[in-house]
Design an enzyme around this catalytic site. Structure first.
Site, PDB file in Angstrom:
ATOM      1  N   HIS A  94     -62.736 -16.591 -74.027  1.00 23.67           N
ATOM      2  CA  HIS A  94     -61.515 -15.788 -74.146  1.00 23.67           C
ATOM      3  C   HIS A  94     -60.308 -16.598 -73.645  1.00 23.67           C
ATOM      4  O   HIS A  94     -59.270 -16.669 -74.309  1.00 23.67           O
ATOM      5  CB  HIS A  94     -61.674 -14.493 -73.352  1.00 23.67           C
ATOM      6  CG  HIS A  94     -60.479 -13.609 -73.373  1.00 23.67           C
ATOM      7  ND1 HIS A  94     -60.442 -12.436 -74.108  1.00 23.67           N
ATOM      8  CD2 HIS A  94     -59.271 -13.698 -72.763  1.00 23.67           C
ATOM      9  CE1 HIS A  94     -59.262 -11.855 -73.931  1.00 23.67           C
ATOM     10  NE2 HIS A  94     -58.527 -12.604 -73.112  1.00 23.67           N
ATOM     11  N   GLU A  95     -60.456 -17.222 -72.484  1.00 20.27           N
ATOM     12  CA  GLU A  95     -59.346 -18.011 -71.929  1.00 20.27           C
ATOM     13  C   GLU A  95     -59.071 -19.257 -72.764  1.00 20.27           C
ATOM     14  O   GLU A  95     -57.914 -19.662 -72.915  1.00 20.27           O
ATOM     15  CB  GLU A  95     -59.610 -18.365 -70.466  1.00 20.27           C
ATOM     16  CG  GLU A  95     -59.685 -17.161 -69.542  1.00 20.27           C
ATOM     17  CD  GLU A  95     -58.531 -16.188 -69.696  1.00 20.27           C
ATOM     18  OE1 GLU A  95     -57.355 -16.631 -69.750  1.00 20.27           O
ATOM     19  OE2 GLU A  95     -58.788 -14.968 -69.775  1.00 20.27           O
ATOM     20  N   CYS A 152     -57.568  -7.586 -72.363  1.00 22.05           N
ATOM     21  CA  CYS A 152     -56.717  -8.738 -72.071  1.00 22.05           C
ATOM     22  C   CYS A 152     -55.570  -8.287 -71.165  1.00 22.05           C
ATOM     23  O   CYS A 152     -54.952  -7.251 -71.408  1.00 22.05           O
ATOM     24  CB  CYS A 152     -56.171  -9.317 -73.374  1.00 22.05           C
ATOM     25  SG  CYS A 152     -55.106 -10.747 -73.151  1.00 22.05           S
ATOM     26  N   HIS A 205     -56.787 -18.338 -75.416  1.00 21.23           N
ATOM     27  CA  HIS A 205     -55.393 -18.301 -74.949  1.00 21.23           C
ATOM     28  C   HIS A 205     -54.766 -19.691 -74.960  1.00 21.23           C
ATOM     29  O   HIS A 205     -53.627 -19.860 -75.392  1.00 21.23           O
ATOM     30  CB  HIS A 205     -55.297 -17.720 -73.538  1.00 21.23           C
ATOM     31  CG  HIS A 205     -55.273 -16.241 -73.491  1.00 21.23           C
ATOM     32  ND1 HIS A 205     -54.282 -15.483 -74.072  1.00 21.23           N
ATOM     33  CD2 HIS A 205     -56.139 -15.360 -72.923  1.00 21.23           C
ATOM     34  CE1 HIS A 205     -54.530 -14.211 -73.869  1.00 21.23           C
ATOM     35  NE2 HIS A 205     -55.657 -14.107 -73.175  1.00 21.23           N
TER      36      HIS A 205
END
Length: 141
Positions: A129-130, A87, A133
């Site tokens: 993954h994003e 990350c 976030h």
């Protein structure tokens, strides 16, 4: 704008949808995201540079990027696979994360057109993954 690093509490913030008619007010955010998406970095979300909006970029090639505005994962396949991930906001830290191998994502792009795409493999992992976030979730530290 610079990258925000763990343990900054902003990284745990849930990002907000943006109104498409207001998107042009955020063009500078896209510029900053592109500037910070260098080297081996593959993707970045707006929260990683301090903007709590549901936007992220995924690198397609050296000069091309996919822009996701207000993305939603509407379908996940049944199979998962381990993804070895790092990350931008947690330098030199990597973990195996189980991610869905296939997903369908709905989103808007810069020209405000609606898109629905089927994605598999590595890019699927990047998008998940994003999306984490955008929901205030970081890889386990």
């Amino acid at each position: 704008m610079n990258i925000i690093y763990f343990p900054n509490k902003k990284l745990r913030s849930i990002s907000k949808k943006i109104k498409l008619k207001e998107f042009n007010n955020y063009n500078h955010v896209i510029v900053y995201m592109k500037k910070n998406l260098i080297g081996n970095n593959i993707a970045i979300s707006a929260i990683q540079i301090g903007f709590r909006i549901r936007v992220f970029l995924v690198k397609k090639s050296f000069l091309k990027h996919y822009l996701f505005i207000n993305p939603i994962i509407i379908w996940r396949g049944k199979k998962k696979k381990k993804s070895y991930e790092g990350c931008i906001s947690i330098p030199n830290y990597y973990r195996n994360i189980k991610r869905y191998k296939t997903i369908i994502v709905e989103y808007f792009c810069k020209n405000k057109s609606y898109n629905r795409i089927f994605i598999k493999g590595f890019i699927s992992f990047c998008i998940q993954h994003e999306m984490d976030h955008l929901n205030g979730i970081l890889i386990k530290v």
